[in-house]
Design a protein around this motif. Sequence first.
Motif, PDB file in Angstrom:
ATOM      1  N   SER A   1      20.261 -17.096  22.220  1.00 30.27           N
ATOM      2  CA  SER A   1      21.558 -17.746  21.990  1.00 30.27           C
ATOM      3  C   SER A   1      22.327 -17.863  23.303  1.00 30.27           C
ATOM      4  O   SER A   1      22.089 -17.122  24.250  1.00 30.27           O
ATOM      5  CB  SER A   1      22.376 -16.926  21.009  1.00 30.27           C
ATOM      6  OG  SER A   1      22.790 -15.750  21.644  1.00 30.27           O
ATOM      7  N   ILE A   2      23.256 -18.794  23.312  1.00 29.61           N
ATOM      8  CA  ILE A   2      23.964 -18.998  24.574  1.00 29.61           C
ATOM      9  C   ILE A   2      25.040 -17.942  24.779  1.00 29.61           C
ATOM     10  O   ILE A   2      25.554 -17.346  23.832  1.00 29.61           O
ATOM     11  CB  ILE A   2      24.569 -20.422  24.667  1.00 29.61           C
ATOM     12  CG1 ILE A   2      25.464 -20.703  23.469  1.00 29.61           C
ATOM     13  CG2 ILE A   2      23.473 -21.446  24.802  1.00 29.61           C
ATOM     14  CD1 ILE A   2      26.220 -21.992  23.603  1.00 29.61           C
ATOM     15  N   TYR A   3      25.382 -17.734  26.028  1.00 23.78           N
ATOM     16  CA  TYR A   3      26.141 -16.562  26.417  1.00 23.78           C
ATOM     17  C   TYR A   3      27.497 -16.401  25.732  1.00 23.78           C
ATOM     18  O   TYR A   3      27.836 -15.319  25.269  1.00 23.78           O
ATOM     19  CB  TYR A   3      26.339 -16.585  27.936  1.00 23.78           C
ATOM     20  CG  TYR A   3      27.070 -15.363  28.410  1.00 23.78           C
ATOM     21  CD1 TYR A   3      26.452 -14.116  28.354  1.00 23.78           C
ATOM     22  CD2 TYR A   3      28.366 -15.455  28.874  1.00 23.78           C
ATOM     23  CE1 TYR A   3      27.123 -12.988  28.769  1.00 23.78           C
ATOM     24  CE2 TYR A   3      29.044 -14.320  29.287  1.00 23.78           C
ATOM     25  CZ  TYR A   3      28.416 -13.089  29.232  1.00 23.78           C
ATOM     26  OH  TYR A   3      29.082 -11.978  29.618  1.00 23.78           O
ATOM     27  N   THR A   4      28.246 -17.463  25.664  1.00 23.42           N
ATOM     28  CA  THR A   4      29.630 -17.340  25.175  1.00 23.42           C
ATOM     29  C   THR A   4      29.699 -16.751  23.772  1.00 23.42           C
ATOM     30  O   THR A   4      30.721 -16.249  23.362  1.00 23.42           O
ATOM     31  CB  THR A   4      30.340 -18.704  25.142  1.00 23.42           C
ATOM     32  OG1 THR A   4      29.429 -19.636  24.575  1.00 23.42           O
ATOM     33  CG2 THR A   4      30.761 -19.132  26.514  1.00 23.42           C
ATOM     34  N   HIS A   5      28.620 -16.827  23.032  1.00 22.22           N
ATOM     35  CA  HIS A   5      28.666 -16.313  21.669  1.00 22.22           C
ATOM     36  C   HIS A   5      28.240 -14.864  21.552  1.00 22.22           C
ATOM     37  O   HIS A   5      28.409 -14.244  20.536  1.00 22.22           O
ATOM     38  CB  HIS A   5      27.753 -17.144  20.784  1.00 22.22           C
ATOM     39  CG  HIS A   5      28.218 -18.553  20.671  1.00 22.22           C
ATOM     40  ND1 HIS A   5      27.380 -19.620  20.799  1.00 22.22           N
ATOM     41  CD2 HIS A   5      29.458 -19.052  20.472  1.00 22.22           C
ATOM     42  CE1 HIS A   5      28.078 -20.728  20.673  1.00 22.22           C
ATOM     43  NE2 HIS A   5      29.334 -20.415  20.482  1.00 22.22           N
ATOM     44  N   LYS A   6      27.674 -14.370  22.610  1.00 18.17           N
ATOM     45  CA  LYS A   6      27.030 -13.063  22.499  1.00 18.17           C
ATOM     46  C   LYS A   6      28.001 -11.940  22.167  1.00 18.17           C
ATOM     47  O   LYS A   6      27.639 -10.968  21.532  1.00 18.17           O
ATOM     48  CB  LYS A   6      26.294 -12.737  23.801  1.00 18.17           C
ATOM     49  CG  LYS A   6      25.111 -13.644  24.051  1.00 18.17           C
ATOM     50  CD  LYS A   6      24.391 -13.258  25.327  1.00 18.17           C
ATOM     51  CE  LYS A   6      23.458 -14.319  25.813  1.00 18.17           C
ATOM     52  NZ  LYS A   6      22.164 -14.354  25.185  1.00 18.17           N
ATOM     53  N   GLU A   7      29.231 -12.100  22.630  1.00 18.72           N
ATOM     54  CA  GLU A   7      30.175 -10.992  22.503  1.00 18.72           C
ATOM     55  C   GLU A   7      30.412 -10.538  21.067  1.00 18.72           C
ATOM     56  O   GLU A   7      30.851  -9.417  20.849  1.00 18.72           O
ATOM     57  CB  GLU A   7      31.508 -11.366  23.142  1.00 18.72           C
ATOM     58  CG  GLU A   7      32.183 -12.562  22.479  1.00 18.72           C
ATOM     59  CD  GLU A   7      33.516 -12.906  23.128  1.00 18.72           C
ATOM     60  OE1 GLU A   7      33.625 -12.784  24.352  1.00 18.72           O
ATOM     61  OE2 GLU A   7      34.445 -13.260  22.389  1.00 18.72           O
ATOM     62  N   ILE A   8      30.094 -11.382  20.094  1.00 19.04           N
ATOM     63  CA  ILE A   8      30.383 -10.989  18.719  1.00 19.04           C
ATOM     64  C   ILE A   8      29.466  -9.871  18.202  1.00 19.04           C
ATOM     65  O   ILE A   8      29.701  -9.322  17.137  1.00 19.04           O
ATOM     66  CB  ILE A   8      30.317 -12.182  17.744  1.00 19.04           C
ATOM     67  CG1 ILE A   8      28.987 -12.881  17.863  1.00 19.04           C
ATOM     68  CG2 ILE A   8      31.431 -13.163  17.985  1.00 19.04           C
ATOM     69  CD1 ILE A   8      28.257 -12.899  16.588  1.00 19.04           C
TER      70      ILE A   8
ATOM     71  N   ILE B   1      37.248  -5.195  21.206  1.00 21.78           N
ATOM     72  CA  ILE B   1      37.656  -4.443  20.012  1.00 21.78           C
ATOM     73  C   ILE B   1      39.002  -4.949  19.515  1.00 21.78           C
ATOM     74  O   ILE B   1      39.201  -5.169  18.323  1.00 21.78           O
ATOM     75  CB  ILE B   1      37.706  -2.928  20.321  1.00 21.78           C
ATOM     76  CG1 ILE B   1      36.292  -2.430  20.623  1.00 21.78           C
ATOM     77  CG2 ILE B   1      38.308  -2.154  19.154  1.00 21.78           C
ATOM     78  CD1 ILE B   1      36.239  -1.039  21.216  1.00 21.78           C
ATOM     79  N   LYS B   2      39.903  -5.194  20.463  1.00 25.66           N
ATOM     80  CA  LYS B   2      41.222  -5.710  20.083  1.00 25.66           C
ATOM     81  C   LYS B   2      41.089  -7.090  19.428  1.00 25.66           C
ATOM     82  O   LYS B   2      41.750  -7.403  18.439  1.00 25.66           O
ATOM     83  CB  LYS B   2      42.128  -5.826  21.324  1.00 25.66           C
ATOM     84  CG  LYS B   2      42.770  -4.520  21.728  1.00 25.66           C
ATOM     85  CD  LYS B   2      43.562  -4.022  20.589  1.00 25.66           C
ATOM     86  CE  LYS B   2      44.826  -3.318  20.914  1.00 25.66           C
ATOM     87  NZ  LYS B   2      45.412  -2.690  19.717  1.00 25.66           N
ATOM     88  N   LYS B   3      40.219  -7.900  20.020  1.00 22.23           N
ATOM     89  CA  LYS B   3      40.091  -9.282  19.551  1.00 22.23           C
ATOM     90  C   LYS B   3      39.466  -9.349  18.150  1.00 22.23           C
ATOM     91  O   LYS B   3      39.930 -10.079  17.291  1.00 22.23           O
ATOM     92  CB  LYS B   3      39.235 -10.048  20.550  1.00 22.23           C
ATOM     93  CG  LYS B   3      39.002 -11.515  20.232  1.00 22.23           C
ATOM     94  CD  LYS B   3      38.401 -12.191  21.460  1.00 22.23           C
ATOM     95  CE  LYS B   3      37.841 -13.557  21.140  1.00 22.23           C
ATOM     96  NZ  LYS B   3      37.032 -14.075  22.250  1.00 22.23           N
ATOM     97  N   TYR B   4      38.409  -8.575  17.944  1.00 24.04           N
ATOM     98  CA  TYR B   4      37.659  -8.759  16.703  1.00 24.04           C
ATOM     99  C   TYR B   4      37.800  -7.627  15.690  1.00 24.04           C
ATOM    100  O   TYR B   4      37.524  -7.820  14.519  1.00 24.04           O
ATOM    101  CB  TYR B   4      36.164  -8.889  17.008  1.00 24.04           C
ATOM    102  CG  TYR B   4      35.768 -10.117  17.776  1.00 24.04           C
ATOM    103  CD1 TYR B   4      35.892 -11.378  17.192  1.00 24.04           C
ATOM    104  CD2 TYR B   4      35.255 -10.030  19.066  1.00 24.04           C
ATOM    105  CE1 TYR B   4      35.507 -12.513  17.885  1.00 24.04           C
ATOM    106  CE2 TYR B   4      34.870 -11.160  19.757  1.00 24.04           C
ATOM    107  CZ  TYR B   4      34.995 -12.402  19.167  1.00 24.04           C
ATOM    108  OH  TYR B   4      34.608 -13.520  19.832  1.00 24.04           O
TER     109      TYR B   4
END
Length: 638
Positions: free
Chosen positions: A20-27, A198-201
Amino acid sequence: MAKKQFKAESKRLLDIMINSIYTHKEIFLRELISNASDAIDKLCYISLTEGGVGLSRSDFKIHILRDREARTLTVSDNGIGMTKEELENNLGVIAHSGSLKFKREMDKAVEDDDIDIIGQFGVGFYSAFMVSDRVTVISRAHGQDKAYKWESAGADGYTITECERTGVGTDVIMHLKPDTEEESYSEFLETWRLRELIKKYSDYIRWPILMEVEKTEARETDEKDENGKPGMEYVTVTEEQVINSMVPIWQRSRTEVTDEDCIAFYREKFRDSADPVAVIRVNAEGLVSYRALLFIPEMAPYDYYTRDYKPGLELYSSGVLIMEKCADLIPDCFRFVRGVVDSPDLSLNISRELLQHDRQLKVIASNLEKKIKAELSKLMEEKRDRYEVFYKSFGLQLKYGVVADFGMKKELLQDLLLFVSSREEKFVSLGEYTEKMPEEQKYIYYACGETVRRAASLPQTERVRSAGYDILYLTDDVDEFVIQTLRKYNDKEFCNVTADDLGLESEEERADAEKKQAEARELLDFVKESLDGQVVDVRLSRKLKSHPVCLTTDGEITLEMEKYFRNMPGAEGDAIKARRVLELNGEHPAFESLKRAFENDRERAAKLSRILLAQAMLIADIPLEDPSEYTELVCGLF
Ligand code: ADP
């Protein structure tokens, strides 16, 4: 050690994750924290109801641990844990709601070239592979002494071995991928980055998420300056901090939490890629105090109209999850509503059976029913296009709701129904239809058909339309049952355009029609006889204008119902049949022809009768039993 293979579906999902592309990985972090929180919910519930867990509510925690040297990031919880079998079944197979739904959507997205979907909703445990080249899960289940280690480096399978773990719970250890030019996985070891995520999600997660953070502290040194004051040095110390604010979103006031926040919560929690059409927030005090945060989805889940769909709201008592899907909180007709209810007045120690009869739940349920109805009515008034989107997904549910339990909920639901209007050529409600009725119009007219086009082309609609009245087109199987259940709306009765008496004739017209009918009796009886019992009567029509024939029925069972019963599984030959009536248009040249044949050539008249019946059936969308006989009959006329 023998490696076990992932099931094919899982393999494909893993591939998607790994690439998967990078920008989505953080989830990935949100997914793992959410799993940890669910696991704690489950154990907390057991500790409060059954006891024997040895932990109190304040002991439950989620830890985020980092080892920079080993490049590992760990999400650790002291929740319910997984047995060996559960590790195998939960992590080796993608049979779980979140991941399975994701895969379906993903397949669609790949087709549509819409790769953005990953960021949009829950993808589950496998998302760990977006940032790791190896994932280790160590878990000890509640009630077990042994712990097990599940390990996998991705698509080539996984291993499970016995191991040690102090206490019950689960650690998910991610061995982060090496950094590349474009992508820095090391970032996921940095305090600022993890705090941000953590704050974001995960800010609203009810359990504390703890992380060791570095802090700079000023300390006195032993050395003194010329004035005898101790010198200062700055040292970095670590300290464990709670990163999330822990107050669930539904416990917060409107000023703190916007509708957008609620929508984001919905999409994440209920794994929907679309925004809900409405958000309902309730803060009730009184007989039973509770807070509710409800959502009306836009789309029906793929399994909505099947037995697999489990309706219900999440039920909490002061932030402790009591039940994941409490179906008693919403009436069946609104079973599409998702959301949470939290009441401090509910006792935790109710067993699930008892819960069903709980008076408090009934109070909440009946309040929510009103709120949902009000919200839907408002949506219909104020955002008609959104309502229609909703209605396309769940209109059928509302109709089933009208019919169920002998029409118990018909009052509640009738104003939420929409049907296509012949005049407006769009959806109208029954209220809108009756409002526009001319004073002398006696009935609410409707026509049934598989599609609007079919219903609109029924010959019988002509008479009503030429009187200047609107017709509602009914295209769902359940529609006629809805009409039968409602019987009336605003004191106006419903009338099928195929009915004998459309209420359109004056006394003279009626007398005239009856006279003509009597005059043609001999011919009509002959036609009936020629049709070998296929119809119970043949009549001169009072509703046809330009069409030569139509088919109607006597009695309760209409042609649409007959079709419905015929299509029921196992119906075959003995399905319930309507009492069919053939109507002939006395003003049509075809009738003249028939009359002439009747006087001069009975055999021809019998053939014409059979052709006319076949035509009436075709228009009514009823298959001919013997199409080749019909073709022969027609060709015989040349
Ligand atoms: P989903 O959460 O949608 O069911 P996942 O792939 O994230 O899908 O997880 C699969 C299952 O594995 C979960 O339903 C749960 O039973 C189990 N599981 C995952 N993480 C944990 C955990 N930290 N503790 C206990 N069970 C877990």
